[in-house]
Design a protein around this motif. Structure first.
Motif: not given
Length: 286
Positions: A114-128
């Motif tokens: 998963v692109s680092i650019k999107w990794m935190t955004k994708v997983f944290v968004t799902g978590d939110v």
């Protein structure tokens, strides 16, 4: 999903144990205090959500102590149910951020699926999304009526499903990255290993061990909660307090302790700029 269309609705189907609640209030207090110390000492601000999760647990179990003599109190029930339910998604938010920072630190962006650019955004968004759904579901259930409980139950189960999906994807992402970097270590990994070899047994792989341990514990707990809420207000799991303490309280305490032991700040100290300096002019932490 259990129907729960009968009138026998209860906030608790047992009298909450004071002793068990006291034990876990104290245990979560101790591990949370140590997390606060680790966060402040190593400037691990990415772990703030994890610490807040610990604070949620402490307040939640204090409310369960109060619930022993107040089993009809909707506010006390609401606070303990919602805060204990919402602590794990907060743990997950910090865990997601750790993997992204570790990959950047090791200069291994090309090895991540998963692109680092999107990794935190994708997983944290799902978590939110999972967090909000569980918070909403918990709030609806806590209103104390059978109709609201049924609706809140559906929303909470949906939030738990979202959490399980994203957590499953995260564990796969973490495992694939681990396999790839072991097969093709970056220059930073080789240099870091050489510097740490004779000084400490702690390494980037130690951080991953902590992530695996905490993630597995949270995953098992989330599956338990999913089954529990799917059974409904009169279900077997929710009617026996021991299951909550075994499959939620104990597992989440162990997850916090695992991250105390394998705290990411052993490698990820301070900001990225500070970590870059650490790589070039290393100091050694115990």
């Amino acid at each position: 999903m259990a129907s729960n269309d009968h009138i026998d609705f209860k906030l608790y189907r047992y009298t909450p144990s004071t002793a068990a609640a006291v034990v876990f209030a104290v245990l979560f207090f101790l591990t949370t205090i140590y997390h606060i110390y680790q966060l402040y000492r190593r400037r691990a601000w990415y772990f703030i959500a994890f610490v807040i999760g610990g604070i949620f647990q402490i307040i939640g179990y204090i409310c369960r102590i109060l619930a022993h003599n107040n089993t009809d109190s909707v506010p006390i029930y609401s606070i303990q149910a919602i805060l204990i339910l919402l602590a794990p998604p907060l743990y997950a938010a910090s865990i997601y951020m750790v993997l992204g920072r570790l990959i950047v630190y090791l200069r291994a962006e090309g090895l991540s699926v998963v692109s680092i650019k999107w990794m935190t955004k994708v997983f944290v968004t799902g978590d939110v999304i999972a967090f909000v759904m569980q918070a909403a579901g918990g709030g609806i259930m806590a209103s104390g009526t059978i109709s609201s409980y049924n609706l809140g139950e559906h929303v909470t189960v949906g939030g738990l499903c979202v959490q399980l999906v994203f957590f499953g994807l995260f564990i796969i992402t973490c495992a694939l990255f681990h396999l790839r970097i072991r097969k093709k270590p970056t220059p930073e990994v080789i240099a870091l290993a050489a510097r740490l070899n004779e000084r400490t047994t702690r390494s980037w792989q130690t951080v991953l061990v902590g992530l695996y341990a905490a993630s597995a514990l949270i995953l098992v707990r989330s599956i338990f909660r999913l089954v529990e809420y799917a059974q409904g207000n009169a279900g077997y799991l929710i009617s026996h307090e021991v299951f909550m303490y075994v499959f939620d309280s104990t597992l989440m305490f162990l997850a916090m302790v695992a991250m105390n032991i394998f705290h990411p700040s052993m490698i990820l100290v301070g900001s990225q700029k500070e970590r870059d300096a650490e790589m070039e002019y290393p100091t050694y932490h115990t």
